[in-house]
Enzyme design. Structure first.
Site: not given
Length: 458
Positions: A124, A136, A176, A390
């Site tokens: 991504k 993550k 998130d 971001s």
């Protein structure tokens, strides 16, 4: 034996793609979500690996995170009891730039979930064209039902364990599921307290303290911008179309807002308890009520039918996919739309499914969507707007500048158009029949793989 013969034997002795994946599965047999994501990408990139077999070795490296941090988070609740949660940060790949990806606070968080999210994030982020690696993290802490003080104490304890591992040039977390503006504020405040630095070590900050305009809206807006290109190529538009949107978090609410602004009728939203169906579509006032309900009051979606709308129905345990519509936008969580759901959408005449969440469709659902000749966009392409802005927030922080809403939104639209073009052109290059899922996977994979090859084995 000749040198050429030795090289030929060496080449034939190297593991195949399937052997590389199987070896990874043997190492981590208890990570189904991660390998669901791996299988999806690997199936798509096989045409590239056939053309460039030397990249099979690079794939093997991609399947192993660069770093995994697993730590204890000890904190006190409002009654003075000490509670213990698990904290994680998975830095998957930094070939294209510093680690970049959100933090998720939810009881379902474990290493398999975070590795899947970080793996998806790798491609991504590469698709945005920005210098971003992938990471993550998160915790099995559940902020729902906790007081603001409890959430603050947890966030401070979490950041106290993580702060030495992050920074604007190393790893940049964001929000998130379960990590919204409140949590980002507490986390970033503790980072500043511990480091005495006000820098771009986190994104999703408030626009009056280092954040970027359009960042809260970016994932939802970007999803609609991406889907609009697909729909336009089919000589269709969202004007007057009935749209089935799942979720009622950040992505769903802003996707709904953008769809309504384009003349669409958003007829569903949902949460973990059930779904609301507004037959004639949500009004702007109705969406504003739900936004306040979910982000301020932190209530349940059924309260919309109890307090605001007499025309809407609420179905306990229901899903948006049980209703009629023209386009579907799964924006809630992974694997929320299964094979039976997809078959129902095909039978109901839905013309497109556009992913707003990370891996919201199961493999069986994707197969049914493609077999039914529906338009389809994979999440790693169509929900990349959030990480795109971001990246723009990081650029503003590094330059000590602040861009207005029009400039950021214009850049977001350009990022989503570039991703669409890359996925479409790559699908055409490999004669994939316009398959945007495969095109996006190959385009993202090739950019990361080329960066890894250029930087040597490490």
């Amino acid at each position: 034996m000749s040198t050429s013969s030795s090289k030929a034997e060496e080449a034939t002795s190297k593991p195949s793609v399937d052997e590389v994946v199987e070896a990874a599965k043997q190492r981590d047999p208890d990570q189904p979500e991660f390998f669901q994501a791996v299988d999806e990408v690997v199936a798509s990139v096989k045409p590239l690996l056939k053309e460039r077999p030397e990249l099979v070795d690079v794939l093997a490296r991609m399947l192993e995170p660069e770093r995994v941090l697993h730590f204890r988070v000890a904190w006190q609740d409002d009654d003075g009891r000490t509670e213990i949660n698990r904290g994680f940060r998975v830095v998957m790949n930094t070939a294209c730039g510093p680690g970049k990806g959100g933090l998720r606070f939810h009881p379902s968080v474990d290493l398999s979930t975070l590795k899947f999210l970080a793996f998806e994030q790798t491609f991504k982020n590469a698709l945005t064209g920005l210098p971003l690696g992938a990471a993550k993290g998160g915790s099995d802490f559940n902020p729902r039902g906790r007081s603001d003080d409890e959430v603050m104490r947890f966030c401070q304890a979490f950041m106290s364990a993580l702060y030495t591992e992050i920074g604007p040039d190393t790893d940049v977390p964001a929000g998130d599921i379960g990590v919204g503006a409140r949590e980002i504020g507490f986390l970033y405040g503790q980072y500043k307290r511990l480091t005495r630095r006000a820098d771009g070590a986190m994104t999703g900050k408030g626009s009056n303290w280092g954040g970027s305009l359009v960042r809260p809206e970016a994932t939802g807006y970007g999803l609609v911008y991406f889907a609009r290109h697909i729909v336009a190529d089919a000589d269709e538009s969202f004007d007057g179309a009935k749209c089935l949107v799942s979720g009622s978090g950040n992505v769903a609410l802003h996707a709904a807002a953008k769809l309504i602004s384009l003349g669409a009728k958003v007829v569903t939203l949902s949460d973990s308890s059930g779904v609301i169906h507004e037959p004639d579509g949500l009004t702007e006032d109705g969406l504003a009520f739900i936004t306040e309900l979910k982000t301020v009051r932190r209530g349940r979606i059924k309260e919309y039918t109890e307090e605001f709308s007499e025309s809407a129905e609420y179905v306990e345990g229901g899903k948006p996919w049980q209703f009629a519509g023209d386009y579907a936008f799964p924006c809630a969580t992974q694997n929320e739309l299964d094979g039976d759901d997809a078959a129902a959408l095909v039978d109901a005449g839905v013309r497109g499914v556009f992913e707003g969440a990370n891996m919201p469709c199961t493999a069986e659902a994707i197969e049914a969507i493609k077999s039914g000749s529906l338009m389809y966009s994979p999440g790693k392409a169509s929900n990349a707007g959030g990480v795109g802005v971001s990246g723009l927030e990081m650029a503003q922080n590094a330059g000590h500048v602040f861009w207005d809403e029009e400039e950021v939104d214009s850049k977001l639209q350009s990022i989503m158009e570039d991703i669409y073009t890359a996925a479409k052109d790559t699908a055409d290059r490999f004669d994939l029949g316009g398959d945007l899922q495969a095109g996006a996977n190959i385009a993202g994979f090739e950019r990361v793989a080329d960066a890894m090859v250029a930087q040597g084995v490490w």
